[in-house]
Write a protein that holds these residues in place. Sequence first.
Motif, short mmCIF file in Angstrom:
data_model
loop_
_atom_site.label_atom_id
_atom_site.label_comp_id
_atom_site.label_asym_id
_atom_site.label_seq_id
_atom_site.Cartn_x
_atom_site.Cartn_y
_atom_site.Cartn_z
N SER A 219 67.90 -11.25 19.27
CA SER A 219 68.77 -12.31 17.24
C SER A 219 68.32 -13.92 17.58
O SER A 219 67.72 -14.13 16.53
CB SER A 219 70.32 -12.02 17.76
OG SER A 219 69.74 -10.74 17.26
N LEU A 220 68.43 -14.24 18.13
CA LEU A 220 67.84 -15.82 18.59
C LEU A 220 66.88 -15.93 18.22
O LEU A 220 67.36 -17.00 17.57
CB LEU A 220 68.82 -16.39 19.21
CG LEU A 220 69.05 -18.05 19.83
CD1 LEU A 220 70.20 -18.43 18.65
CD2 LEU A 220 69.80 -18.04 20.84
N THR A 221 66.18 -15.25 19.46
CA THR A 221 64.77 -16.09 19.19
C THR A 221 63.70 -15.63 17.84
O THR A 221 63.12 -16.35 17.17
CB THR A 221 64.06 -15.22 20.16
OG1 THR A 221 64.33 -15.33 21.28
CG2 THR A 221 62.26 -15.80 20.75
N ALA A 222 64.28 -14.29 16.88
CA ALA A 222 63.99 -13.92 16.05
C ALA A 222 64.65 -14.59 14.82
O ALA A 222 63.61 -16.08 13.10
CB ALA A 222 63.99 -13.26 15.44
N TRP A 223 65.96 -15.41 14.99
CA TRP A 223 66.55 -17.04 13.74
C TRP A 223 65.72 -17.56 13.97
O TRP A 223 65.35 -18.78 13.38
CB TRP A 223 68.05 -16.55 14.16
CG TRP A 223 68.41 -17.59 13.14
CD1 TRP A 223 69.24 -17.11 11.87
CD2 TRP A 223 68.92 -18.89 13.71
NE1 TRP A 223 69.37 -18.33 11.25
CE2 TRP A 223 69.36 -19.09 12.67
CE3 TRP A 223 68.73 -19.82 15.02
CZ2 TRP A 223 70.45 -20.44 12.38
CZ3 TRP A 223 69.43 -21.08 14.47
CH2 TRP A 223 70.28 -21.18 13.51
N TRP B 14 59.59 -21.42 8.21
CA TRP B 14 60.71 -21.48 6.55
C TRP B 14 59.46 -22.07 6.03
O TRP B 14 59.59 -23.26 6.25
CB TRP B 14 61.72 -22.81 6.67
CG TRP B 14 62.59 -22.85 5.48
CD1 TRP B 14 61.87 -23.97 4.60
CD2 TRP B 14 63.40 -21.48 5.40
NE1 TRP B 14 63.16 -23.91 4.09
CE2 TRP B 14 64.04 -22.58 4.41
CE3 TRP B 14 63.98 -20.50 5.30
CZ2 TRP B 14 64.60 -21.94 3.09
CZ3 TRP B 14 64.85 -19.88 4.52
CH2 TRP B 14 65.30 -20.93 3.45
N ASP B 15 59.05 -21.94 5.11
CA ASP B 15 58.44 -22.37 3.68
C ASP B 15 59.33 -22.26 2.20
O ASP B 15 58.14 -22.05 1.24
CB ASP B 15 57.70 -21.12 3.51
CG ASP B 15 57.71 -20.02 3.38
OD1 ASP B 15 59.02 -19.98 2.99
OD2 ASP B 15 56.22 -19.09 3.12
N GLY B 16 60.44 -22.68 2.44
CA GLY B 16 61.11 -22.33 1.03
C GLY B 16 61.06 -23.62 1.21
O GLY B 16 60.81 -25.10 1.39
N PRO B 17 62.16 -24.56 0.17
CA PRO B 17 62.42 -25.99 -0.45
C PRO B 17 62.96 -26.76 1.45
O PRO B 17 64.15 -25.92 1.29
CB PRO B 17 63.77 -25.48 -1.77
CG PRO B 17 63.04 -24.45 -1.86
CD PRO B 17 62.30 -23.55 -0.56
N ARG B 18 63.05 -27.17 1.13
CA ARG B 18 63.74 -27.88 1.93
C ARG B 18 65.41 -28.27 2.34
O ARG B 18 66.09 -28.92 3.69
CB ARG B 18 63.15 -29.92 2.99
CG ARG B 18 63.54 -30.27 4.07
CD ARG B 18 62.74 -31.46 4.48
NE ARG B 18 61.39 -30.93 4.70
CZ ARG B 18 61.13 -30.28 6.04
NH1 ARG B 18 62.08 -30.52 7.14
NH2 ARG B 18 59.48 -30.16 5.86
N TRP B 19 65.76 -28.34 1.25
CA TRP B 19 67.30 -29.16 0.71
C TRP B 19 68.00 -27.09 1.08
O TRP B 19 69.23 -27.68 1.26
CB TRP B 19 66.88 -29.27 -0.78
CG TRP B 19 67.29 -28.38 -1.48
CD1 TRP B 19 65.98 -28.21 -2.45
CD2 TRP B 19 68.05 -27.12 -2.30
NE1 TRP B 19 66.44 -26.71 -3.57
CE2 TRP B 19 67.12 -26.24 -3.41
CE3 TRP B 19 69.22 -26.58 -1.93
CZ2 TRP B 19 67.54 -25.51 -3.36
CZ3 TRP B 19 69.82 -25.76 -2.45
CH2 TRP B 19 69.66 -25.19 -3.84
N ARG B 20 67.11 -26.25 0.68
CA ARG B 20 68.17 -25.39 1.46
C ARG B 20 68.36 -25.41 2.38
O ARG B 20 69.28 -24.99 3.08
CB ARG B 20 67.26 -24.02 0.91
CG ARG B 20 67.81 -23.69 -0.26
CD ARG B 20 66.81 -22.70 -1.17
NE ARG B 20 66.91 -22.19 -2.53
CZ ARG B 20 66.77 -21.14 -2.71
NH1 ARG B 20 65.75 -20.11 -1.95
NH2 ARG B 20 66.60 -20.76 -4.43
N LEU B 21 67.26 -25.86 3.90
CA LEU B 21 67.88 -25.30 5.63
C LEU B 21 68.66 -26.53 5.50
O LEU B 21 69.38 -26.39 6.27
CB LEU B 21 65.90 -25.29 5.33
CG LEU B 21 66.41 -25.99 7.30
CD1 LEU B 21 66.35 -24.25 7.68
CD2 LEU B 21 64.86 -26.19 7.36
N ILE B 22 68.46 -28.43 5.01
CA ILE B 22 69.71 -28.81 5.44
C ILE B 22 70.99 -28.24 4.92
O ILE B 22 71.53 -28.86 5.97
CB ILE B 22 69.20 -30.12 4.53
CG1 ILE B 22 67.92 -30.69 5.12
CG2 ILE B 22 70.36 -31.37 4.87
CD1 ILE B 22 67.22 -31.80 4.31
#
Length: 691
Positions: free
Chosen positions: A559-563, A570-578
């Motif tokens: 699960s950790l590797t897949a996560w 990740w190809d979405g907005p960077r602010w969501r990741l932050i």
Amino acid sequence: MSFDKAFDLSIYLLLLSGLGALLASSLIGVPLGLLFLAAALPSWKYQGSLSTFKQYFLLSLLSLVFVADLVLVSGLVLGLVHLLLAISLVKLYSRGEDRDYLLLCAISFSFVLIASSHTISVLFLLSLLSFLFFAVLTFLLLESRRAYQRTRNAEFSFAGYSQLALAMTGLILLISVPIFLVVPRQALGLFRLGDQMGGNLSGFSTHVNLGDLGRIISNRSVFLRVRLEAPRESVPADLKWRGVVLDHYDGKSWSNRQESHRYVERNRSTGIFPIRPHRRETEWNLRQHYHVEPSSNVIFGAARILQVSGLGRGLLREDQNGSLSFLWTRARDAVTYTVDSGITPRRRKLQSVTVGPIDARIAGRYLQLPQLDSAIPELARRLTAAEPARLGKALILENYLRTQFGYTLDNPSGGSADPLAHFLFTSRAGHCEYYATAMAVMLRALGIPSRVINGFRRGEFNEWSDYYIVRQSDAHSWVEAYFSGAGWIEFDPTPPSGEAESYRVTRVISQLVDAIDLFWNQVVTFDRFKQMGFFLSVASSVRSGREWIMQGLDRFQSSLTAWWQRLRDWDGPRWRLIGFFLVLIVSVTGIVYVLWRLLRILQGWLRQRREARLLPAYYRDLLRLLKSRGFVRRPEETPLEFAQRSGALAHSPIPARITRIYYSQRFGNQPVHSRQLSQIRQWLHLLRAQG
């Protein structure tokens, strides 16, 4: 409580725990136990009332009484118990020296030792645990006795000694239980040397006189326990545990004349004794796990036994009647085994009866009759005259006995010259042996092969542990008759006994005690075979647990590797990741902080509890009194500073005075004398009155 009173109390409680062990083993009855208590209680007040001359005189007299009791009345073990009880009474009235108390301790230990060879009940377990605790407490007090005798004014805390004894008892159990599991027990004991292999102790035998079973039925002791691998609702209410098949009737008793037998060969790979070659299509398999008290070597089972397993190294044999028994070198141990039976509903068996000749071997063995009162065959013919079929005749006789006679545990026909004739034509009341005998004899008189089966009814279901408790009082006799096409069919002509059901509360408590008793029995008989099975199951559980943990770690790693791979892709907005990482960091930080605060609170609470236990009782009373007035010690204050501040606010010098005495005791090793304790109590009383 003073030290002397506390020490005397511990001696009395230690002796009572030994007495409880004797009561649990039934070596002495409740009346004798109550008589001992009535004689012992006045010694609390009249300690030291016996002079040395009186002691020697009484002990000499007791020696003579012991010899008479040994030879004429009680025997060795019970006579020794009586002697020790009498000696303990003498010492309770004359105690004063250390040797007197040590003798009372030794007598109490002797009670437990003797009782241990006569019982393994749960009541004995409770007595043993109480003896262990009071023995530790008594020897702690005995070690401190001389010091307290030299310093009579020293402060004493019975609660503190009790807590220390409880902790030491727990430590002893913590150390001894693993050793108990590692070292297997043997069945040979000091008082069991005369036991023989395979003895039947319950009255359950291959030769039964009419009327004997009534004495067994009146006994409420547990005979065996049965756990079924089947839903409770699917178990028939009339299910019985077959034991012994009796084929020969001499007019007063039934016996098993099939003396020849075969030894059943065990399957070496499975450890199973195969009894019948296969299961019929009309049968459903019922697996039963038996735990039989050390009373009989008969193998019990429901209906048609297919196979037996779990007898350890025991040998299994079967006679020509199909009765099973085992030979085991440790006949006084409780026996556990598993039986698989083929169960065919009676209705289906009745439907499979056909008209045809009876096998000559069956007829020659199961139609035997002695010289009977002519009225007995005449009664059988008269009752069944209108029914031509053999099965119909059997059903008529069964119904006649069930509906026209009464049930009693008394034996009104036992003393007559012909018990069966007296039962049928005079008393018309009896218990199951009479009914089974009457039906079997009348069937044989009509030319229908029959035999009597001795065994047990289903028993009481224990909801605590999901097994049936089968008592001696569940002993039962019934009939099997042979018919072409169906074989042996069960008939039970005994009417309901009409016994009152026990109260629910009593029944629930009794079942709980029996469940604990079974557990204790299994612990005591933890021999090397059970030990091997226990450690094999532990090893299997460890392996299963390790595999489960490794599988969980593998799943977590996957699960950790897949996560992590998802984050990298990740190809979405960077602010969501932050934002996600910020929320994660804040959440983890908050959880860690809360856990740290809870740990600090727990440490502070434990420290306060530890410090409070170190404080003398009078100083704890002062702190509680000041706290009730709203005065709480600040962290930066010393005890004396706190006392001076609270005393100034309360306009009283008492807190400072008591605190100075506390200082001198704790830091100056100065004992607090009784005069000071009396003065402190007066000061506390004045301080309360000022509020």
